[in-house]
Enzyme design. Structure first.
Site, PDB file in Angstrom:
ATOM      1  N   GLU A 177       0.835  -1.205   0.000  1.00  0.00           N
ATOM      2  CA  GLU A 177       0.000   0.000   0.000  1.00  0.00           C
ATOM      3  C   GLU A 177       0.872   1.257   0.000  1.00  0.00           C
ATOM      4  O   GLU A 177       1.179   1.800   1.063  1.00  0.00           O
ATOM      5  CB  GLU A 177      -0.941   0.003   1.224  1.00  0.00           C
ATOM      6  N   LYS A 219      -2.606  -2.221  -3.040  1.00  0.00           N
ATOM      7  CA  LYS A 219      -3.638  -1.343  -2.471  1.00  0.00           C
ATOM      8  C   LYS A 219      -3.243   0.071  -2.852  1.00  0.00           C
ATOM      9  O   LYS A 219      -2.259   0.622  -2.347  1.00  0.00           O
ATOM     10  CB  LYS A 219      -3.725  -1.519  -0.951  1.00  0.00           C
TER      11      LYS A 219
HETATM   12  P1  13P Z   1      -9.109   4.418   4.467  1.00  0.00           P
HETATM   13  O1  13P Z   1     -10.028   3.665   3.530  1.00  0.00           O
HETATM   14  O2  13P Z   1      -9.812   5.037   5.634  1.00  0.00           O
HETATM   15  O3  13P Z   1      -8.189   5.339   3.750  1.00  0.00           O
HETATM   16  O4  13P Z   1      -8.166   3.328   5.133  1.00  0.00           O
HETATM   17  C1  13P Z   1      -7.622   2.338   4.354  1.00  0.00           C
HETATM   18  C2  13P Z   1      -6.423   1.799   5.006  1.00  0.00           C
HETATM   19  O5  13P Z   1      -6.361   0.646   5.333  1.00  0.00           O
HETATM   20  C3  13P Z   1      -5.291   2.711   5.214  1.00  0.00           C
HETATM   21  O6  13P Z   1      -4.142   1.964   5.504  1.00  0.00           O
END
Ligand code: 13P
Length: 342
Positions: A177, A219
Site C-alpha cells: 500500500e 492497495k
Molecule cells: P481508508 O479507507 O480510511 O483510507 O483506510 C484504508 C487503510 O487501510 C489505510 O491503511
C-alpha cells in the site's frame, strides 16, 4: 513457497462483487475515531466494536477478507470465538497489518518511512498460525513543496519489497500500500505524476527483491485533486486518470488491485470505483475492488456510538455501505441504489 495456496488466497480476496474491510486501525488511530463519537478507547470497546462489524448478518456476501490489527487477531468475539475463526466460518479470509507505522525519515523534513522489517519473519510465522493468509504494509507518500523526494519514494519502495518477499516466504499474500496522501492543495495532474512515479519505483523494487507478481495485491490510492485544491477534478477525470496511472505502472500479472478510501466521502469513493469498473472495464487487466476503512465503517461507528441499543442499526448501516461498495466493484453503483436502505 506454497504458490497454490497464495494464488487461491489472492483470488479469494478479489472475488467478483467482494472486497476487503480494513479494520486494522492501530489503537492510537482508534482513539481518534472513537473520540469523534465519544467512545472511550479501551480494549473492551475496541473488541465490542469489531465484534459488531464482524457479526453483521450476511456480510460475507460483500467482504472477502478483513485486515486485522495485532490486538484483534488475538482477541475473541463476545461469543467466545477467536476473531480469525469467526471470520473463516463466514468464508471471510483473515489478514493482518504488519507494519510498524510511518516514522520521520531522517534528513527529509516532512516525509515518512514505514518501519517494521526487524523480526518480521518470526512475526509472519506466528500470524500464519493464528490464521492470517494475507498481510498489509502501508507506506505514506506526501505531496508538497519539493516533495516527495526520490529518497522517500525509494526508501518506502524498498521496504515494501522486502516485506513482500518475507510474506511470500511465509505463504502469506502481501498487500503493498503505497498511499499518496490526499492532503495538500496540489492538482490532480500532480497527484497523477507522483502516483505513477511511486508505483513504478515500488514494482521495480519488488522485481529486484524477487517478489512474485502473481502472488501479491496492490492497495492503491486513487488519483485525485488535493483536499485543498481550489479546482476539484470530476468523477470521470478521477476514474480515467487513476486507470491510466495503474495501466502504466502495475504489472498485468497481479491478481488484483484494491483501493483505500483515503479521506474521500463514502459516496465519492463508491462513485469513482464504479466508474472505473464501468467506463474503463475493457482496459483493466485486473479486478479493481475496495479495501476501505473509513468509507466502509465510519458511518457505522457513528450509528453505534458505543451504545448497545444502537447495535442493530449500526450493523444495517455497515451492511448498506458494504453493498454499495460491492455494486461499485461491479460498475453498478448509483445514487438511486444509495437511497435504497435495507
Ligand atoms: P481508508 O479507507 O480510511 O483510507 O483506510 C484504508 C487503510 O487501510 C489505510 O491503511
Amino acid at each position: 513457497m506454497d504458490k497454490k495456496l497464495m494464488a487461491a488466497t489472492a483470488a479469494g480476496m478479489v472475488a467478483t462483487g467482494k472486497g476487503l474491510l480494513a479494520a486494522d486501525e492501530s489503537s492510537a488511530t482508534v482513539a481518534k475515531r472513537f473520540a469523534g463519537v465519544n467512545v472511550e478507547n479501551t480494549e473492551s470497546n475496541r473488541r465490542t466494536y469489531r465484534d459488531m462489524l464482524f457479526t453483521t448478518p450476511d456480510i460475507g456476501k460483500y467482504i472477502s477478507g478483513v485486515i486485522l490489527f495485532d490486538e484483534t487477531i488475538k482477541q475473541q468475539s463476545l461469543g467466545g470465538v477467536a476473531f480469525p475463526k469467526l471470520l473463516e466460518d463466514q468464508g471471510i479470509i483473515p489478514g493482518i497489518k504488519v507494519d510498524g507505522g510511518a516514522k520521520d525519515l531522517p534528513a527529509h523534513p516532512g516525509e515518512l518511512v514505514t518501519e517494521g522489517l526487524d523480526n518480521l519473519r518470526g512475526r509472519l510465522a506466528d500470524y500464519f498460525k493464528l490464521g492470517a493468509r494475507f498481510a498489509k504494509w502501508r507506506a505514506v507518500i506526501t505531496i508538497g513543496k519539493d516533495m516527495p523526494s526520490w529518497g522517500c519514494v525509494e526508501a518506502n519502495a524498498h521496504a515494501l519489497a522486502r516485506y513482500s518477499a518475507l510474506c511470500q516466504e511465509a505463504n502469506i499474500v502481501p498487500i503493498i500500500e503505497p498511499e499518496v496522501l490526499i492532503d495538500g492543495d496540489h492538482t490532480i495532474e500532480r497527484c497523477f505524476e507522483v502516483t505513477e512515479a511511486t508505483l513504478r519505483a515500488t514494482f521495480q523494487a519488488c522485481y529486484s527483491q524477487r517478489v512474485s507478481a502473481e502472488h501479491m495485491i496492490l492497495k492503491a490510492s486513487m488519483v485525485i485533486s488535493g483536499k485543498g485544491c481550489p479546482v476539484q477534478a470530476s468523477e470521470a477525470q478521477v476514474a480515467e486518470m487513476t486507470v491510466t496511472a495503474l495501466r502504466r505502472s502495475v504489472p498485468a500479472a497481479l491478481p488484483g488491485v484494491v483501493f483505500l478510501s483515503g479521506g474521500q466521502s463514502d459516496e465519492k469513493s463508491a462513485a469513482h470505483l464504479s466508474l472505473m469498473n464501468s467506463a474503463h472495464k475493457s482496459q483493466l487487466p485486473w479486478p479493481l475492488t475496495y479495501s476501505y476503512s473509513r468509507a466502509l465503517h465510519a458511518a457505522a461507528l457513528k450509528a453505534w456510538s458505543g451504545k448497545q441499543e444502537n447495535w442493530k442499526a449500526a450493523q444495517q448501516v455497515f451492511a448498506h455501505r458494504a453493498r454499495m461498495c460491492s455494486l461499485a466493484s461491479q460498475g453498478k453503483y448509483s445514487a438511486a441504489e444509495e437511497k435504497k436502505v435495507a
